[in-house]
Write a protein that holds these residues in place. Structure first.
Motif: not given
Length: 264
Positions: A21, A24, A27
């Protein structure tokens, strides 16, 4: 495998999810904000409705806020802990990649359900908790330790019931070969968890209160904080949890017998 082995594997998977996570971040932030916006819209809707009335089915504005917060809390945990895993399970069954989980030494359902964490879902669980605390504060609720423990246990039961419904839905892939669109039925059903039990009358009451577990998952925990612990409600929620989890395990295991691996 022993329980400690499952815990070690889950911690390793959780560490991998966090690292992935953070690779990114944009995102993660975007999806966390999308969920936050969705929750904000639901809370704003409550404000708009209660600008025109003082009570809905006997529930005041802050009682309704506590109910919706409890429903959101359960669903954020579902999104954070199992949604991605079960969504990918349907795809893996269809492509034959489910073999990967059958080849592992652990229970395939546990391995497939705990592989990834969705941190944007979990991050908004904090927001849902804040909504519950705010509503309880405005209602002047001062829960005892027993009430808090009972509330936490009931939220966990709500999590298990949601998991069971989702597992049954995804397990249909063993027979149908695909589950696109079917997953949406889960969200449609759980939309009713944000409504008070007393709002359901006649056939709707029988369907959503007694047959389908759409109402019990949020109403019983919220009522525990508002009105105090009720043994009757606790037994009702526990019985519903046991029934739906048993049904989900039955459907999954029956479906597993029909699974044709990639080598078939």
């Amino acid at each position: 495998m022993k329980l400690i082995d499952y815990i070690r594997i889950w911690l390793a998977c959780a560490r991998y999810s966090v690292v992935r996570t953070m690779m990114f971040r944009f995102d993660f932030i975007m999806w966390a904000l999308v969920e936050f916006f969705w929750m904000g819209v639901n809370l704003l809707l409550i404000q708009v409705v209660y600008d025109h009335t003082d009570s809905i089915a006997g529930w005041s504005k802050y009682q309704m806020l506590l109910l919706v917060g409890s429903s959101m809390l359960v669903q954020r945990f579902i999104m954070g802990f199992v949604w991605t895993n079960l969504f990918e399970m349907a795809r893996n069954i269809r492509t034959g990649h489910f073999d990967f989980f059958l080849a592992q030494p652990g229970n395939p359902l546990i391995m497939v359900s705990t592989r990834k964490l969705d941190l944007d879902g979990l991050s908004n669980a904090v927001v849902a908790t804040a909504v519950v605390i705010y509503a309880a504060n405005r209602l002047g609720i001062d829960p005892s330790l027993l009430d808090l423990l009972a509330y936490a246990a009931m939220i966990f039961c709500g999590f298990l019931i949601n998991y069971a419904i989702l597992l049954i839905t995804v397990s249909l892939t063993f027979w149908l070969g695909a589950a696109q669109g079917i997953e949406g039925s889960y969200f449609t059903l759980m939309e009713f968890s944000r409504l008070p039990r007393q709002a359901f009358k006649g056939a709707a009451g029988v369907l959503f209160v007694w047959i389908l577990p759409a109402v019990v998952v949020s109403n019983v925990p919220a009522s525990t904080l508002i009105h105090g612990f009720s043994l009757t409600n606790a037994c009702w929620l526990l019985a519903v949890t046991v029934f739906w989890m048993s049904l989900a395990l039955f459907v999954f295991n029956r479906g597993l017998r029909r699974y044709a691996s990639a080598s078939s």
